[in-house]
Design a protein around this motif. Structure first.
Motif, PDB file in Angstrom:
ATOM      1  N   THR A  40       0.821  -1.212   0.000  1.00  0.00           N
ATOM      2  CA  THR A  40       0.000   0.000   0.000  1.00  0.00           C
ATOM      3  C   THR A  40       0.854   1.259   0.000  1.00  0.00           C
ATOM      4  O   THR A  40       0.343   2.353  -0.206  1.00  0.00           O
ATOM      5  N   LEU A 113      -9.741  -7.017  -1.120  1.00  0.00           N
ATOM      6  CA  LEU A 113     -10.234  -6.526   0.165  1.00  0.00           C
ATOM      7  C   LEU A 113      -9.239  -6.807   1.278  1.00  0.00           C
ATOM      8  O   LEU A 113      -8.986  -5.938   2.123  1.00  0.00           O
ATOM      9  N   ARG A 116      -6.468  -4.407   0.922  1.00  0.00           N
ATOM     10  CA  ARG A 116      -6.936  -3.041   0.663  1.00  0.00           C
ATOM     11  C   ARG A 116      -6.288  -2.467  -0.594  1.00  0.00           C
ATOM     12  O   ARG A 116      -5.727  -1.364  -0.601  1.00  0.00           O
ATOM     13  N   ARG A 207      -8.784   4.178  -3.424  1.00  0.00           N
ATOM     14  CA  ARG A 207      -8.672   2.995  -2.573  1.00  0.00           C
ATOM     15  C   ARG A 207      -9.935   2.749  -1.752  1.00  0.00           C
ATOM     16  O   ARG A 207     -10.397   1.614  -1.623  1.00  0.00           O
ATOM     17  N   ALA A 208     -10.520   3.802  -1.183  1.00  0.00           N
ATOM     18  CA  ALA A 208     -11.722   3.627  -0.374  1.00  0.00           C
ATOM     19  C   ALA A 208     -12.878   3.113  -1.233  1.00  0.00           C
ATOM     20  O   ALA A 208     -13.640   2.230  -0.812  1.00  0.00           O
ATOM     21  N   VAL A 211     -12.263  -0.606  -1.975  1.00  0.00           N
ATOM     22  CA  VAL A 211     -12.611  -1.469  -0.843  1.00  0.00           C
ATOM     23  C   VAL A 211     -14.117  -1.664  -0.765  1.00  0.00           C
ATOM     24  O   VAL A 211     -14.611  -2.780  -0.538  1.00  0.00           O
TER      25      VAL A 211
END
Length: 254
Positions: A40, A113, A116, A207-208, A211
């Motif tokens: 990440t 998931l 992430r 990224r959010a 997810v």
């Protein structure tokens, strides 16, 4: 997986656009390759990314990929790899399995998931597919190989370093980079092979949002299938896993 910042993987997997046209339904079972990364942190150097292949983060991610894939099929191979970008790299892995389209996408969502990730790349081997997966083997060093890949602008791409050879895995949507890939192969005195298929890049550059999309995809699949692998993703047992292989084996050289 940082694919969106340049594209692939590859990634193996690599810049590939953030979305592909909806692929035709693949037969099941289907031979697939999954390219993903647990990283990440952005903008790792090549050396830092290579060092992270021995990290707990990498070991745990591949162990969880093993458990997830082996819950869906018993034909699974996994290997460490590097995602090579224009000016940076990331620790990554390649998973090979015999799975149908829906289960492959479910596995990709579980993988995305858990770590992430923004993106996970799938490549379905299909004889009449419009895309190509190139595997180029060379005895040149990792450093020489990555320098040549960047020279020919063949990034992002997935590279599998070995003791006696370096493997380059390049997913070519639309079969558009053949000339450059052949020139690269010649420069590194390599041997190339390629398979037809369909590439599918799943995820979102945010990224959010990615997810959230992974969770929605997993929920929809589990509601229809009765599978409940997602309940294990946050368990202490899976978060502490360090044994990479249950049903899977180390992917041999291609």
């Amino acid at each position: 997986m940082k694919i969106a910042h340049t594209i692939l993987l590859a990634i193996i997997i690599i810049a590939v656009p953030a979305t592909f046209a909806a692929p035709p339904t693949a037969p099941a079972p289907n031979h697939i390759f999954l390219f993903a990364s647990p990283a990440t942190q952005e903008s790792l150097t090549d050396m830092d990314a290579k060092a992270r292949l021995a990290s707990i983060e990498q070991i745990n991610a591949t162990a969880v990929a093993d458990r997830s894939a082996c819950s869906l099929t018993h034909s699974v191979e996994i290997t460490n790899a590097l995602g090579i970008y224009e000016t940076s790299s990331e620790n990554s892995f390649i998973l090979e399995a015999d799975l149908g389209k829906k289960r492959s996408e479910y596995l990709a969502a579980l993988t995305g998931l858990y770590s992430r990730q923004e993106f996970v790349l799938l490549f379905f081997e299909i004889a009449n597919g419009a895309d190509r997966l190139w595997i180029i083997k060379t005895q040149r060093s990792l450093e020489e190989t990555t320098a040549a890949l960047r020279k020919w602008k063949l990034t992002p791409v997935t590279v599998r370093p070995g003791k006696n050879q370096t493997e380059v895995w390049f997913v070519d949507p639309g079969d558009k980079r053949e000339a450059d890939l052949k020139n690269f192969t010649s420069e590194v005195q390599g041997n190339a092979s390629h398979d037809a298929g369909i590439a599918e890049l799943l995820g979102n550059p945010d990224r959010a949002a990615a997810v959230n999309a992974w969770r929605q995809h997993i929920g929809a699949f589990e509601q229809q299938s009765g599978s409940h692998l997602s309940s294990k993703l946050s368990s202490k047992a899976w978060r502490a896993m360090t044994a990479v292989h249950t049903c899977s084996r180390e992917m041999p050289a291609h």
